[in-house]
Design a protein around this motif. Sequence first.
Motif, PDB file in Angstrom:
ATOM      1  N   ALA A 141      57.674 -54.340  23.437  1.00 45.59           N
ATOM      2  CA  ALA A 141      56.547 -55.202  23.802  1.00 45.59           C
ATOM      3  C   ALA A 141      57.012 -56.567  24.300  1.00 45.59           C
ATOM      4  O   ALA A 141      56.380 -57.592  24.076  1.00 45.59           O
ATOM      5  CB  ALA A 141      55.583 -55.357  22.629  1.00 45.59           C
ATOM      6  N   GLY A 142      58.169 -56.584  24.964  1.00 46.06           N
ATOM      7  CA  GLY A 142      58.676 -57.829  25.526  1.00 46.06           C
ATOM      8  C   GLY A 142      59.393 -58.729  24.546  1.00 46.06           C
ATOM      9  O   GLY A 142      59.725 -59.851  24.875  1.00 46.06           O
ATOM     10  N   ASN A 143      59.671 -58.237  23.346  1.00 47.69           N
ATOM     11  CA  ASN A 143      60.278 -59.076  22.300  1.00 47.69           C
ATOM     12  C   ASN A 143      61.531 -58.404  21.766  1.00 47.69           C
ATOM     13  O   ASN A 143      61.451 -57.417  21.037  1.00 47.69           O
ATOM     14  CB  ASN A 143      59.267 -59.294  21.170  1.00 47.69           C
ATOM     15  N   SER A 144      62.694 -58.942  22.098  1.00 43.12           N
ATOM     16  CA  SER A 144      63.945 -58.324  21.675  1.00 43.12           C
ATOM     17  C   SER A 144      64.246 -58.560  20.207  1.00 43.12           C
ATOM     18  O   SER A 144      65.238 -58.061  19.686  1.00 43.12           O
ATOM     19  CB  SER A 144      65.114 -58.822  22.529  1.00 43.12           C
ATOM     20  N   ALA A 145      63.389 -59.329  19.516  1.00 48.12           N
ATOM     21  CA  ALA A 145      63.532 -59.511  18.070  1.00 48.12           C
ATOM     22  C   ALA A 145      62.740 -58.459  17.291  1.00 48.12           C
ATOM     23  O   ALA A 145      62.750 -58.465  16.062  1.00 48.12           O
ATOM     24  CB  ALA A 145      63.069 -60.907  17.663  1.00 48.12           C
ATOM     25  N   SER A 146      62.054 -57.553  17.985  1.00 55.60           N
ATOM     26  CA  SER A 146      61.282 -56.501  17.327  1.00 55.60           C
ATOM     27  C   SER A 146      62.191 -55.623  16.471  1.00 55.60           C
ATOM     28  O   SER A 146      63.318 -55.310  16.867  1.00 55.60           O
ATOM     29  CB  SER A 146      60.573 -55.639  18.373  1.00 55.60           C
ATOM     30  N   VAL A 147      61.693 -55.203  15.304  1.00 55.32           N
ATOM     31  CA  VAL A 147      62.484 -54.421  14.348  1.00 55.32           C
ATOM     32  C   VAL A 147      61.761 -53.121  14.013  1.00 55.32           C
ATOM     33  O   VAL A 147      60.549 -53.109  13.780  1.00 55.32           O
ATOM     34  CB  VAL A 147      62.727 -55.220  13.048  1.00 55.32           C
ATOM     35  N   LEU A 160      67.185 -36.864   7.932  1.00 52.87           N
ATOM     36  CA  LEU A 160      67.090 -37.214   9.350  1.00 52.87           C
ATOM     37  C   LEU A 160      67.919 -36.184  10.098  1.00 52.87           C
ATOM     38  O   LEU A 160      69.122 -36.066   9.849  1.00 52.87           O
ATOM     39  CB  LEU A 160      67.634 -38.619   9.599  1.00 52.87           C
ATOM     40  N   SER A 161      67.297 -35.412  10.992  1.00 46.74           N
ATOM     41  CA  SER A 161      68.048 -34.369  11.702  1.00 46.74           C
ATOM     42  C   SER A 161      67.582 -34.283  13.142  1.00 46.74           C
ATOM     43  O   SER A 161      66.397 -34.430  13.444  1.00 46.74           O
ATOM     44  CB  SER A 161      67.870 -33.012  11.021  1.00 46.74           C
ATOM     45  N   THR A 162      68.534 -34.050  14.044  1.00 47.75           N
ATOM     46  CA  THR A 162      68.219 -33.864  15.449  1.00 47.75           C
ATOM     47  C   THR A 162      68.937 -32.615  15.962  1.00 47.75           C
ATOM     48  O   THR A 162      69.998 -32.234  15.459  1.00 47.75           O
ATOM     49  CB  THR A 162      68.662 -35.061  16.303  1.00 47.75           C
ATOM     50  N   THR A 163      68.324 -31.989  16.938  1.00 46.16           N
ATOM     51  CA  THR A 163      68.946 -30.843  17.621  1.00 46.16           C
ATOM     52  C   THR A 163      68.906 -31.106  19.121  1.00 46.16           C
ATOM     53  O   THR A 163      68.398 -30.300  19.894  1.00 46.16           O
ATOM     54  CB  THR A 163      68.217 -29.536  17.280  1.00 46.16           C
ATOM     55  N   GLY A 164      69.419 -32.249  19.513  1.00 44.18           N
ATOM     56  CA  GLY A 164      69.343 -32.681  20.898  1.00 44.18           C
ATOM     57  C   GLY A 164      68.261 -33.724  21.062  1.00 44.18           C
ATOM     58  O   GLY A 164      67.606 -34.143  20.111  1.00 44.18           O
ATOM     59  N   GLY A 165      68.053 -34.175  22.299  1.00 42.50           N
ATOM     60  CA  GLY A 165      67.046 -35.184  22.561  1.00 42.50           C
ATOM     61  C   GLY A 165      67.649 -36.572  22.611  1.00 42.50           C
ATOM     62  O   GLY A 165      68.868 -36.748  22.602  1.00 42.50           O
ATOM     63  N   SER A 166      66.779 -37.581  22.634  1.00 48.21           N
ATOM     64  CA  SER A 166      67.269 -38.950  22.793  1.00 48.21           C
ATOM     65  C   SER A 166      66.281 -39.951  22.224  1.00 48.21           C
ATOM     66  O   SER A 166      65.087 -39.686  22.090  1.00 48.21           O
ATOM     67  CB  SER A 166      67.515 -39.259  24.276  1.00 48.21           C
ATOM     68  N   VAL A 167      66.820 -41.108  21.871  1.00 49.82           N
ATOM     69  CA  VAL A 167      66.013 -42.269  21.525  1.00 49.82           C
ATOM     70  C   VAL A 167      66.117 -43.222  22.710  1.00 49.82           C
ATOM     71  O   VAL A 167      67.217 -43.586  23.125  1.00 49.82           O
ATOM     72  CB  VAL A 167      66.501 -42.944  20.234  1.00 49.82           C
ATOM     73  N   VAL A 168      64.966 -43.613  23.257  1.00 51.22           N
ATOM     74  CA  VAL A 168      64.918 -44.424  24.475  1.00 51.22           C
ATOM     75  C   VAL A 168      64.378 -45.807  24.145  1.00 51.22           C
ATOM     76  O   VAL A 168      63.349 -45.945  23.479  1.00 51.22           O
ATOM     77  CB  VAL A 168      64.023 -43.757  25.543  1.00 51.22           C
ATOM     78  N   LEU A 169      65.076 -46.831  24.609  1.00 52.95           N
ATOM     79  CA  LEU A 169      64.631 -48.213  24.429  1.00 52.95           C
ATOM     80  C   LEU A 169      63.933 -48.694  25.684  1.00 52.95           C
ATOM     81  O   LEU A 169      64.387 -48.415  26.802  1.00 52.95           O
ATOM     82  CB  LEU A 169      65.823 -49.126  24.139  1.00 52.95           C
ATOM     83  N   GLU A 170      62.803 -49.425  25.522  1.00 55.71           N
ATOM     84  CA  GLU A 170      62.128 -49.977  26.685  1.00 55.71           C
ATOM     85  C   GLU A 170      61.505 -51.330  26.344  1.00 55.71           C
ATOM     86  O   GLU A 170      61.239 -51.655  25.188  1.00 55.71           O
ATOM     87  CB  GLU A 170      61.052 -49.019  27.209  1.00 55.71           C
ATOM     88  N   ASN A 171      61.332 -52.123  27.373  1.00 55.76           N
ATOM     89  CA  ASN A 171      60.596 -53.388  27.304  1.00 55.76           C
ATOM     90  C   ASN A 171      61.106 -54.310  26.195  1.00 55.76           C
ATOM     91  O   ASN A 171      60.354 -54.785  25.350  1.00 55.76           O
ATOM     92  CB  ASN A 171      59.098 -53.119  27.133  1.00 55.76           C
ATOM     93  N   GLY A 172      62.418 -54.566  26.209  1.00 47.79           N
ATOM     94  CA  GLY A 172      62.994 -55.539  25.288  1.00 47.79           C
ATOM     95  C   GLY A 172      63.494 -54.988  23.973  1.00 47.79           C
ATOM     96  O   GLY A 172      64.032 -55.742  23.159  1.00 47.79           O
ATOM     97  N   ALA A 173      63.319 -53.697  23.700  1.00 48.19           N
ATOM     98  CA  ALA A 173      63.800 -53.119  22.446  1.00 48.19           C
ATOM     99  C   ALA A 173      65.312 -53.277  22.339  1.00 48.19           C
ATOM    100  O   ALA A 173      66.043 -53.073  23.311  1.00 48.19           O
ATOM    101  CB  ALA A 173      63.411 -51.650  22.350  1.00 48.19           C
ATOM    102  N   ASN A 174      65.780 -53.620  21.134  1.00 47.80           N
ATOM    103  CA  ASN A 174      67.186 -53.941  20.888  1.00 47.80           C
ATOM    104  C   ASN A 174      67.770 -52.894  19.938  1.00 47.80           C
ATOM    105  O   ASN A 174      67.249 -52.687  18.837  1.00 47.80           O
ATOM    106  CB  ASN A 174      67.271 -55.340  20.266  1.00 47.80           C
ATOM    107  N   SER A 175      68.854 -52.238  20.345  1.00 48.93           N
ATOM    108  CA  SER A 175      69.455 -51.185  19.522  1.00 48.93           C
ATOM    109  C   SER A 175      69.903 -51.706  18.162  1.00 48.93           C
ATOM    110  O   SER A 175      69.949 -50.953  17.183  1.00 48.93           O
ATOM    111  CB  SER A 175      70.644 -50.552  20.255  1.00 48.93           C
ATOM    112  N   CYS A 176      70.240 -53.003  18.080  1.00 48.24           N
ATOM    113  CA  CYS A 176      70.698 -53.570  16.809  1.00 48.24           C
ATOM    114  C   CYS A 176      69.562 -53.828  15.826  1.00 48.24           C
ATOM    115  O   CYS A 176      69.811 -54.232  14.687  1.00 48.24           O
ATOM    116  CB  CYS A 176      71.468 -54.868  17.065  1.00 48.24           C
ATOM    117  N   ASN A 177      68.328 -53.613  16.257  1.00 45.10           N
ATOM    118  CA  ASN A 177      67.180 -53.831  15.390  1.00 45.10           C
ATOM    119  C   ASN A 177      66.481 -52.529  15.008  1.00 45.10           C
ATOM    120  O   ASN A 177      65.304 -52.532  14.645  1.00 45.10           O
ATOM    121  CB  ASN A 177      66.172 -54.765  16.067  1.00 45.10           C
TER     122      ASN A 177
END
Length: 518
Positions: A141-147, A160-177
């Motif tokens: 939402a335009g805020n890189s401080a979002s957690v 927590l389990s995955t069988t493929g796929g992805s986590v996508v960041l958009e609009n200011g999302a920060n992987s460190c948060n």
Amino acid sequence: MMMLAVTALLVAGVLAGFGTLPRASAATPSLGTAAPFAVLAYSGITNTGTTTITGNVGSTPTASETCFTICGTVTITGTNYPSGAAPSTQTDLAGAITVAMANSPTSILTALDSQTLVAGTYTSASTAFTLSGGALTLNGAGNSASVWVFQAPQAIASALSTTGGSVVLENGANSCNVFWVTSAGGATIGTGTTFVGTIMAYTSVTLATGASLQGAALANTGDVTMQGNHISKTCVIAPITSTSTTGTTTTSTATTSTTPGKGPVCDSAVYEGYYTNAYGSRVTFSGLTYAVALNLVDNNPPAAMNCQFVPTPSQQCPPSGSPAIMTVNAVNANGTALVGYGVLFNCWNEMTTSSGFTPYTIPVIPGMTHIVAVLDYGCYAFDHWSDTGSASRYRAFSIASATTFTAVYRNTCQPAPADSSTISVNAVDASGNPITGLYTTLWQNGVLLQSCFAPCSLTVIPATTSGAAVANGQSYQVAVSDFMGHAFSHWSDNTTIRFYPLSVGSTSTTIALTAVYG
């Protein structure tokens, strides 16, 4: 009056902020001495294949590293502790897990595929999460401080389990948060998964062949298994394409410009200021370190200016000099004028939104990038801009002289093609009594596609239909708004996320949704 009320509602946040999910806030868990680690284990680390790691690596109290050389290869950009990490790292990790689990969560679907989530604390009815080949989108939402904090307390090896796929960041999302907490079990990131976030597992973490992790794998009482992976603690921040109007400071981009009046000084400890980025959005930043500031500006390049821009009197909103006049008209598919359709306008250095109705005219600053958007009403839904053909109702523009933009609408009340799909939306109170007139919207990837007033129907037009803005076989989100004394509580299937995720089949179908209000 109804149109005016709808516009006021959108100005309050439904449009510019992609809506507001009634979610529990997320507090960033402090990892203490564990924070620099990209891989941290309790009972050892095992590797097969070629793995690259950016960040510190270690295990304690069992200082075991298997197949880092000879039978496998691990390349580390950071500090490796083959003789064992400090005991405090596990103590601090345990404390961080406890803090993260103390947040009150909002319940969402166990399957993360096709969900789009703004910042908050989340859990699921099954107390576990899965990702099965689809995409989870995190919208900042335009805020890189979002957690984001995801709580998965189920006591199984794959909470927590995955069988493929992805986590996508958009609009200011920060992987460190982004934080994934399995307070009783472990985590398994499946083959080929592109995952984002810090995994704080009570037991073990397993990364299958080819999985990548933009974050960290931290195991509090178990081991970490790697199988030819890429793991990086480096913060990745998505480009900011729209700013929030919630009143929250948008923590974002900084540069190293030393031009007087244009932002931070290079030798400052932290950076603050604002500018307009290449997407036409104002980006405000504060309290950022030099490294984070550089990362942000790489992902959110400035448009016509560098870093903070101090406007002259002719560059104020509204302009005090010689403005250019921007006009927005609306027409139907036959070119007949549509009068009274809502328009939202963002001046280049204003985060608040002005509004009006077609034909809408406003003076703007020449040469600056502004944003305009048009709204739906009644039977008519926005289809495209006449001059560009773009189907995005949000338009970034810069003009030097008087300019008119024409929005073309389609009549959604006409009979739809036989293979169209329908999403029927109703609203009721806690006793099951119908509620009428609540604003309802259809979204895809953060873009508003259609709107109506419940009880109502949203039409998904086949991709083969000329000019179709939406199509079967895709994923969408349906949202409902609050009004007066009616506050959204949950959907009839007990889903509490306001933006209800759904996939429309490849053939004609009818989907019925009921929103329950408290």
